[in-house]
Design a protein around this motif. Structure first.
Motif: not given
Length: 362
Positions: A264-270
């Motif tokens: 999602n929008c957070t895990t992919l950035v992480f």
């Protein structure tokens, strides 16, 4: 009272332990059938009812010691149905050739020559308060040597724990380029949190002007948006921006499914940040993205000369975003306006506060 032997007790315990496994598998199967089985709703409802009936028979047989024959047949039938369901599930593959909604219809592409990058399909829509928009897809050029800042924007739309995360890169010429990992909806399709668990959407990586992707959240959807300047070195900023571009290229060649929990929008950035900032710990706040600022603050990624509550107050950009509009249209200095009074990672202010801005009051 008859005495139960140890093997009998163990067998009974094993049957009871199977019940939660059956419950979870049945719930997952029902969701998969509802969101992915082609055909009209009555057909999906019929298939789900048959699937649930088979699970119910198995549950009854597991709870009743004397129903050995029913237990054998219902278990065999359930396992066969589950195997068929899993086999069908594996045939579902992500695609790039669907009839997409206009705001996610194009995919980001780029060319790089040294520090110069040319981006194709940068979104700069003009969003109206009525929900309509005027589409603009642009080609833009950026110099990576002019990269000066990274900001995290967190947009709350469903309570304090759930938010959408955007990352915005600032350049020395005053321009900002914002990346957003989103669902790629088909035309007429609406977002569904539960559908995101069942391969209903592909992943879309949008690169956009802040007057599009930030303003639509503050001024059109009226979500609560907070901006935080992140303390990254310039080499790390460059690596992160290039990681976004590499992800965009990968999604063009190999589309992927969005997942509400894991992709999602957070895990992919992480996932992009981990090679750049070694040692980033896993944390529940990566899943409950509304608490992502707390995570970044605890790791020393934000201004530590102020409390997190102060950073939230100063970083709440909605009032400034609305005040910057001119006759219902985005002002040219939108990006500067929303950053007035917001602290940089070193404690200084990104831009002087506007007179009378309530967020900057002590």
């Amino acid at each position: 009272m008859p005495r139960l032997s140890l093997p009998t007790l163990l067998t009974a315990s094993a049957r009871l332990l199977l019940l939660p496994v059956v419950a979870v598998a049945t719930a997952w199967g029902g969701g998969a059938l509802w969101f992915q089985l082609p055909g009209p709703a009555p057909l999906r409802e019929l298939v789900i009812a048959l699937w649930g009936t088979l699970a119910l028979l198995l549950a009854i047989a597991l709870c009743c010691p004397r129903m050995r024959r029913l237990r054998r047949w219902s278990l065999a039938g359930y396992l066969l149905a589950l195997a068929a369901l899993l086999g069908w599930w594996q045939t579902l593959t992500p695609r790039n050739d669907r009839d997409w909604a206009p705001d996610v219809a194009r995919q980001l592409a780029f060319e790089r020559h040294g520090s110069q990058v040319t981006l194709y399909n940068v979104r700069n829509f003009e969003w109206r308060a009525t929900g309509g928009f005027t589409p603009h897809w642009e080609t833009r050029e950026y110099d990576l040597d002019q990269l000066r800042s990274v900001d995290m924007l967190v947009s709350y739309w469903m309570g304090p724990a759930i938010a959408h995360t955007l990352v915005s890169f600032g350049f020395s010429d005053g321009r900002y380029l914002t990346f957003s990992v989103e669902i790629r909806r088909e035309r007429g399709e609406a977002f569904s949190t539960f559908g995101g668990f069942f391969r209903q959407f592909e992943v879309s990586l949008i690169a956009a002007d802040e007057r599009d992707i930030v303003r639509t959240r503050t001024n059109v959807r009226h979500e609560a948006v907070y901006l935080y300047r992140v303390g990254l070195s310039r080499p790390a900023m460059r690596q992160l921006l290039l990681a976004y571009l590499d992800t965009a290229r990968a999604l063009r060649s190999e589309p992927a499914f969005y997942n509400t929990l894991t992709s999602n929008c957070t895990t992919l950035v992480f996932d992009m940040l981990r090679p750049i900032v070694p040692g980033l710990p896993l944390d529940y706040r990566l899943l409950l993205s509304g608490y992502l600022p707390d995570y970044a603050y605890d790791l020393g990624g934000l201004d530590d000369s102020r409390s997190l509550e102060t950073l939230r107050r100063l970083g709440h950009i909605n009032a400034r975003a609305r005040a910057s509009d001119i006759d219902g249209h985005a002002a040219a200095d939108f990006s500067r306006a929303i950053r007035r009074g917001v602290p940089a990672a070193d404690g200084t202010l990104i831009a002087p506060p506007a007179p009378g801005d309530p967020a900057t009051a002590p």
